[in-house]
Design a protein around this motif. Structure first.
Motif, short mmCIF file in Angstrom:
data_model
loop_
_atom_site.label_atom_id
_atom_site.label_comp_id
_atom_site.label_asym_id
_atom_site.label_seq_id
_atom_site.Cartn_x
_atom_site.Cartn_y
_atom_site.Cartn_z
N MET A 171 -8.65 25.19 -31.13
CA MET A 171 -8.00 24.14 -30.35
C MET A 171 -6.59 24.58 -29.93
SD MET A 171 -8.06 21.12 -29.02
CE MET A 171 -9.46 20.29 -29.78
N ILE A 172 -5.88 25.22 -30.87
CA ILE A 172 -4.54 25.72 -30.54
C ILE A 172 -4.62 26.76 -29.43
CG2 ILE A 172 -2.55 27.00 -31.44
CD1 ILE A 172 -3.07 25.72 -34.14
N GLY A 173 -5.64 27.64 -29.51
CA GLY A 173 -5.80 28.66 -28.47
C GLY A 173 -6.08 28.06 -27.11
N ILE A 174 -6.95 27.05 -27.05
CA ILE A 174 -7.28 26.41 -25.77
C ILE A 174 -6.06 25.71 -25.19
CG2 ILE A 174 -8.66 24.62 -24.69
CD1 ILE A 174 -10.90 25.33 -26.68
N LEU A 175 -5.33 24.96 -26.03
CA LEU A 175 -4.16 24.25 -25.56
C LEU A 175 -3.06 25.21 -25.10
CD1 LEU A 175 -3.86 21.33 -28.17
CD2 LEU A 175 -4.78 21.25 -25.85
#
Length: 549
Positions: A49-53
């Motif tokens: 999720m951190i990577g996508i955001l």
């Protein structure tokens, strides 16, 4: 919408920044702002999720950041975006055994190529007068090239953990710098827009304070940007938790000083609480004196007394909380109070006297801010009444610091305590033979015709006395205090002019010398007598008694 309605043009730098970010790119800037708030509020998120955001944030900054920083930022963001996406896909290749090593090696080669071609070599073609963000990345590119070189060599020789770590640090450093700087630009633009809207609404409370608010807000924003940059960099290097644990143990470690136990964390808490307390006290002063009490019909000086009481209460409460946070036992203050009493008896008498005098000035209100006072051959306007001393600005322009004890214990003349009027006296004399009734009418006429002279009380012209050389008169009139000197000068000139028109003489002191002529025979007789008189006392004695036999 409210900002659009302001009468601003492209010549205003604030309008240009707001226009380039929020007007020209509303969706990307708003999406970026919402995602940043989401990341701050929800700390514990899955890595994917951190990577996508992070990818979405870099993509959004690609639209608005180049229009603020310059076209060079577009190349920097593209490098960060490509490297960040490649680093995200690295997770998938760990499921395929040896292919992960090949992918890491290829990723480090791509990173070296991009940093060298579009970073180190590309920066040489750019002009020197570029944005500070571009200059920062120019310095950072050398460090990144070194990290990616280490990652490439480590992957070749089989040190995969070192290769993955250095590659992750390098890639995420670029992404973190771009994202935090973009967030800083967004929030700074919001501050500029709020300040411009506030200036247009003309709030009484914030008059002449918008520039200071803008400066302090941007300073705070810079501090937060540096804090989050350090935090995310430590998390990327996987040393955040060890550093926080060491810092916590360091701050909580206690030192014993006699019977007192203190810690670094307690001292920092003490300083922080005191700083917040005095900040709240200053803010309360502005709110109460400039916004709330100014609309109330209270006697002069009462708003200041209320404000001081509330501020002293807040400061006292804050000091007690700060001492408690520092781990100081408040029950031991009985001994401290006794020692303080001895100290007051010996060396702090004047300080305590001035402090108590300051409280008397606040609550009894013999002097208020803005009053014109006279004390000890000092005359001026009171600018500030403090805890220990007050500031008086003299009419020569000097700022005099007067201890409050002097204002209480010495004879004080307050010219403007109840009103702003003062009586001016003008003395003038006329020659003997002048009709006093005419002089009185002319004097009163001059005073009544002056625009600064108050009609109530009415000016009075008085016959004072029969002087040695003149008939003496007094002209009494009331004027606003600040007009006293100028009005007296104007009326003196007016008296002179009207006396000149009516042929009334203003005399100067005269002395009549009468010379009396004596009889000539008397003068000769007196001269003969004086010739017989012996000049020497010894000779006179001898002529009267004779020589000694």
């Amino acid at each position: 919408n409210r900002f659009r309605k302001l009468d601003l043009t492209d010549s205003d730098p604030h309008f240009v920044v707001v226009k380039r970010i929020f007007f020209d790119h509303p969706y990307s800037s708003l999406t970026f702002f919402i995602i940043v708030l989401f990341i701050i509020l929800f700390v514990n998120m899955p890595l994917i999720m951190i990577g996508i955001l992070g990818t979405v944030l870099l993509f959004c900054s690609l639209f608005f950041l180049p229009h603020v920083v310059g076209l060079q930022a577009k190349r920097i963001i593209n490098i960060a975006l490509v490297l960040y996406i490649l680093n995200l896909f690295e997770i998938l290749f760990w499921y395929f055994g040896n292919y992960a090593r090949i992918y890491v090696t290829a990723e480090s080669i791509v990173a070296l190529f991009l940093i060298y071609k579009y970073g180190i070599a590309g920066f040489k073609k750019w002009k020197k007068d570029v944005h500070s963000f571009v200059k920062l990345f120019r310095v950072l590119s050398t460090v990144l090239f070194l990290l990616f070189s280490i990652a490439f060599l480590s992957s070749l020789f089989g040190f995969m953990n070192l290769a993955v770590l250095t590659l992750k640090i390098g890639v995420k450093t670029v992404a973190i710098v771009v994202i935090i700087f973009s967030a800083y630009i967004i929030l700074r633009t919001i501050i500029l827009a709020v300040v411009e809207i506030g200036r247009s609404n003309d709030y009484r409370l914030m008059t002449n304070r918008w520039d200071k608010l803008e400066k302090r807000s941007i300073q705070l924003l810079k501090i937060l940007a540096v804090f989050f940059l350090i935090k995310f960099m430590f998390q990327t290097m996987e040393i955040y938790r060890p550093v926080m644990n060491w810092l916590r143990s360091f701050l909580e470690h206690e030192w014993e000083i006699g019977t007192l136990q203190i810690s670094i964390g307690g001292v920092l808490s003490l300083i922080l609480i005191l700083a917040i307390t005095f900040g709240i006290s200053s803010f309360i002063k502005i709110i109460i004196e400039d916004e709330i009490l100014v609309h109330t019909k209270l006697p002069k000086g009462v708003p200041a007394a209320i404000s001081v009481t509330i501020r002293y209460f807040i400061i006292t409460l804050g000091v007690l909380m700060a001492l408690g946070a520092a781990g100081i036992d408040l029950g031991k203050f009985g001994l401290l109070a006794g020692a303080l009493g001895v100290g007051i008896g010996f060396g702090l008498q004047n300080i305590v006297n001035n402090f108590i005098s300051g409280l008397i000035l606040v609550y009894e209100r013999p002097v208020n801010v803005g009053d014109t006072i006279e004390v000890e051959n000092l005359m001026g306007t009171v600018n500030r009444i403090g805890i220990r001393s007050s500031n008086v600005r003299t009419y020569d322009g000097a700022e005099v610091v007067v201890p409050n004890g002097n204002l209480i214990s010495n004879q004080l003349i307050n010219w403007t305590l109840s009103d702003n009027k003062r009586r001016v006296e003008l003395k003038v004399g006329t020659a003997y033979g002048t009709d006093p009734n005419v002089v009185l009418e002319l004097l009163k006429k001059v005073a009544m015709n002056h625009e600064d002279v108050l009609k109530t009380p009415e000016p009075r012209a008085l016959f004072e006395e029969f002087g040695d050389s003149s008939l003496n008169f007094r002209l009494l009139f009331w004027v606003p205090f600040e007009m006293g000197i100028g009005a007296k000068s104007d009326i003196a000139i007016g008296v002179y002019n009207i006396f000149e028109e009516n042929n009334i003489e203003i005399p100067f002191p005269q002395v009549d010398l009468h010379v009396k002529k004596e009889d000539e025979n008397q003068v000769k007789g007196s001269d003969a007598t004086s010739d017989k008189t012996p000049s020497d006392p010894i000779e006179a004695s001898e002529s009267e008694t004779g020589p000694d036999k």
